[in-house]
Enzyme design. Structure first.
Site, PDB file in Angstrom:
ATOM      1  N   PHE A 146      -0.225 -50.394  19.874  1.00 20.90           N
ATOM      2  CA  PHE A 146       0.828 -50.490  20.279  1.00 20.90           C
ATOM      3  C   PHE A 146       0.821 -48.942  19.236  1.00 20.90           C
ATOM      4  CE2 PHE A 146       4.992 -49.293  21.070  1.00 20.90           C
ATOM      5  CZ  PHE A 146       5.657 -48.995  22.362  1.00 20.90           C
ATOM      6  N   ASP A 231      -1.909 -45.088  12.254  1.00 24.47           N
ATOM      7  CA  ASP A 231      -1.001 -45.861  12.367  1.00 24.47           C
ATOM      8  C   ASP A 231      -0.302 -46.277  11.623  1.00 24.47           C
ATOM      9  OD1 ASP A 231       1.730 -45.756  14.020  1.00 24.47           O
ATOM     10  OD2 ASP A 231       0.706 -45.794  15.993  1.00 24.47           O
ATOM     11  N   LYS A 260       9.268 -45.433  11.986  1.00 22.27           N
ATOM     12  CA  LYS A 260      11.068 -46.446  11.435  1.00 22.27           C
ATOM     13  C   LYS A 260      11.063 -46.858  10.164  1.00 22.27           C
ATOM     14  CE  LYS A 260       8.736 -49.525  14.828  1.00 22.27           C
ATOM     15  NZ  LYS A 260       9.234 -50.270  15.688  1.00 22.27           N
TER      16      LYS A 260
HETATM   17  C1  LIG Z   1       2.402 -48.947  15.130  1.00 25.92           C
HETATM   18  C2  LIG Z   1       3.133 -48.381  16.042  1.00 25.92           C
HETATM   19  N1  LIG Z   1       3.824 -47.412  16.847  1.00 25.92           N
HETATM   20  C3  LIG Z   1       4.501 -46.492  17.134  1.00 25.92           C
HETATM   21  C4  LIG Z   1       5.346 -47.019  17.981  1.00 25.92           C
HETATM   22  C5  LIG Z   1       6.198 -46.064  19.246  1.00 25.92           C
HETATM   23  O1  LIG Z   1       7.436 -45.731  17.981  1.00 25.92           O
HETATM   24  P1  LIG Z   1       8.503 -45.019  18.821  1.00 25.92           P
HETATM   25  O2  LIG Z   1       9.163 -46.437  19.420  1.00 25.92           O
HETATM   26  O3  LIG Z   1       9.682 -44.917  17.589  1.00 25.92           O
HETATM   27  O4  LIG Z   1       7.561 -44.054  19.820  1.00 25.92           O
HETATM   28  C6  LIG Z   1       5.053 -48.382  17.083  1.00 25.92           C
HETATM   29  C7  LIG Z   1       6.939 -48.609  17.735  1.00 25.92           C
HETATM   30  O5  LIG Z   1       7.047 -50.415  17.894  1.00 25.92           O
HETATM   31  C8  LIG Z   1       4.686 -48.958  16.487  1.00 25.92           C
HETATM   32  O6  LIG Z   1       4.826 -49.995  16.006  1.00 25.92           O
END
Ligand SMILES: Cc1ncc(COP(=O)(O)O)c(C=O)c1O
Length: 415
Positions: A146, A231, A260
């Site tokens: 994700f 990520d 986050k």
């Molecule tokens: C690993 C990861 N990358 C990217 C995102 C996307 O972040 P945002 O919701 O702040 O756009 C998330 C959100 O859950 C995530 O867990």
């Protein structure tokens, strides 16, 4: 214009939800309206208390309404709230220095969310590929990843149900199974610029990269002249008991993304990169709000607090206690198949599709949990959760399991 139930005076959860139904593009959430929070707890408008084991999806790192966040907001908002990147402002420079001092990275780009951070990293990889790999632009991600919901990041995420309504998608994305080096090696070709992975896949249910896998991917990327990008939006800034999640694997990526927990509840994201990968030049990328002084002041103080107050030690201690408690619960509770995760990013895997029921019963018992899918419950509490709160959470979760004969319901799953 649609009429709503807007009226003066106190409102119940039902009153607020009627407004939501009249005004929002549809969303799914449980029928209670959270009004305030303190530490690891939140309260709804009816005054019911919940121990929060999801923390705004791994965001509220120092707990709800943390005095650290409140103080930074108050002090900085009295000084300077916004100025844009047309000018220098001090909190973003302080935050940049702090992140560079405590990481293997050399350069940063600030933005406002995880998806934006990943979008920035993907653009960085494309520019790097143009320069260093004959125009290569391909990105390899892992199945069940994700990375966000913008067009590029949702394509990197690769989940068909998230993309099917939004085609055509950007080109150049391929997915391979996590922890399968052969598949990765087969997927790379002359168009590949980078490999982009989460150390632990949070949204799809806390699926772990093995120790060997991340090291092998790093070595492979180095040998093949590819960028290795992680990520760390969910795993970064303390969640795994280290400031950056990759420290647990003993690897250093060329580029990492953060969001986050970085802001402890305020929206901020960052792309951090080693010099060789930091190829943006003036005009390549930008953001009006990215590096906003208010958000950066909060993030600066959140990261400083984490580093200076043994929050990482707390994550390790309380994370282990919580995991042990869940494993002990699994011995008593045949529905629980396994428990996995690191630090304070944990998942309980069930043998049947009852995770939404456990989430619903958890709410009734006063604990907020998250179902990432029909069989998986995720826990990502504040990094400041105490051992006593972890004990209390375990009692409430055990009670939720013991009440499972209640009728099944459908509950929201994830992001
Ligand atoms: C690993 C990861 N990358 C990217 C995102 C996307 O972040 P945002 O919701 O702040 O756009 C998330 C959100 O859950 C995530 O867990």
């Amino acid at each position: 214009m649609t009429s709503t139930v807007v009226r003066s005076g106190p409102k119940s959860s039902a009153d607020w939800i009627a407004i939501e139904q009249a005004t929002f593009m549809p969303n799914r959430r449980p029928p209670m309206v959270i009004e305030r929070g303190q530490g690891s707890r939140v309260w709804d408008v009816e005054g019911r208390e919940y121990l929060d084991l999801i923390a705004g999806i791994a965001v509220v790192s120092l707990g709800h309404s943390s005095p650290v966040v409140q103080r930074a907001l108050a002090d900085q908002s009295a000084r300077l709230i916004h100025i844009s990147n047309l000018y220098y402002s001090i909190p973003q420079l302080e935050l940049a220095q702090l992140l560079m001092d405590h990481s293997p990275f050399d350069k940063v780009f600030f933005c406002n969310s995880g998806a934006e951070a990943n979008e920035g990293a993907l653009k960085l990889a494309r520019k790097w590929g143009k320069r260093n790999r004959n125009g290569a632009f391909g990105i390899i991600t892992a199945e069940h990843a994700f990375h966000g919901r913008t067009l590029a990041t949702v394509t990197a995420t690769g989940k068909e149900s998230y993309t099917r309504s939004f085609t055509p998608l950007p080109e150049g994305f391929k997915q391979v199974p996590l922890n399968d080096m052969d598949a990765l090696e087969r997927a790379v070709d002359a168009t590949t610029a980078a490999v982009f992975l989460e150390p632990i896949q949070g949204e799809s249910g806390v699926h772990m990269s093995t120790q060997d896998y991340l090291r092998d991917v790093r070595d492979f990327c180095r040998d093949q002249g590819l960028l290795f990008m992680l990520d760390e939006v969910q795993t970064g800034i303390g969640r795994l008991g280290t400031l950056f999640g990759f420290e647990r694997w003993g690897v250093e990526p060329d580029i990492a993304t953060l969001a986050k927990g970085l802001g402890g509840g305020v929206p901020i994201g960052a792309v951090v990169a080693k010099d060789a990968a930091a190829v943006f030049e003036p005009g390549d990328h930008g953001s009006t709000f990215g590096g906003n002084p208010l958000m950066c002041a909060v993030a600066r103080d959140v990261v400083t607090y984490i580093l200076e107050n043994d929050v990482l030690g707390n994550v390790n201690r309380v994370g282990s206690a919580l995991k042990r408690g869940l494993e002990a619960m699994a011995q008593q509770q045949p529905l629980i198949e396994s428990v996995r995760g690191e630090g304070l990013l944990l998942a309980v895997e069930l043998r049947a599709e009852r995770a939404p029921d456990i989430v619903r019963l958890g709410i009734e018992e006063g604990v907020l949990l998250n179902a990432t899918g029909p069989t998986t419950i995720r826990l990502a509490p504040p990094l400041t959760l105490s051992e006593a709160e972890a004990e209390e959470a375990l009692d409430k979760i055990a009670r939720a399991f013991s009440r499972l004969d209640a009728p099944e319901v459908t509950q929201p799953t994830s992001t």
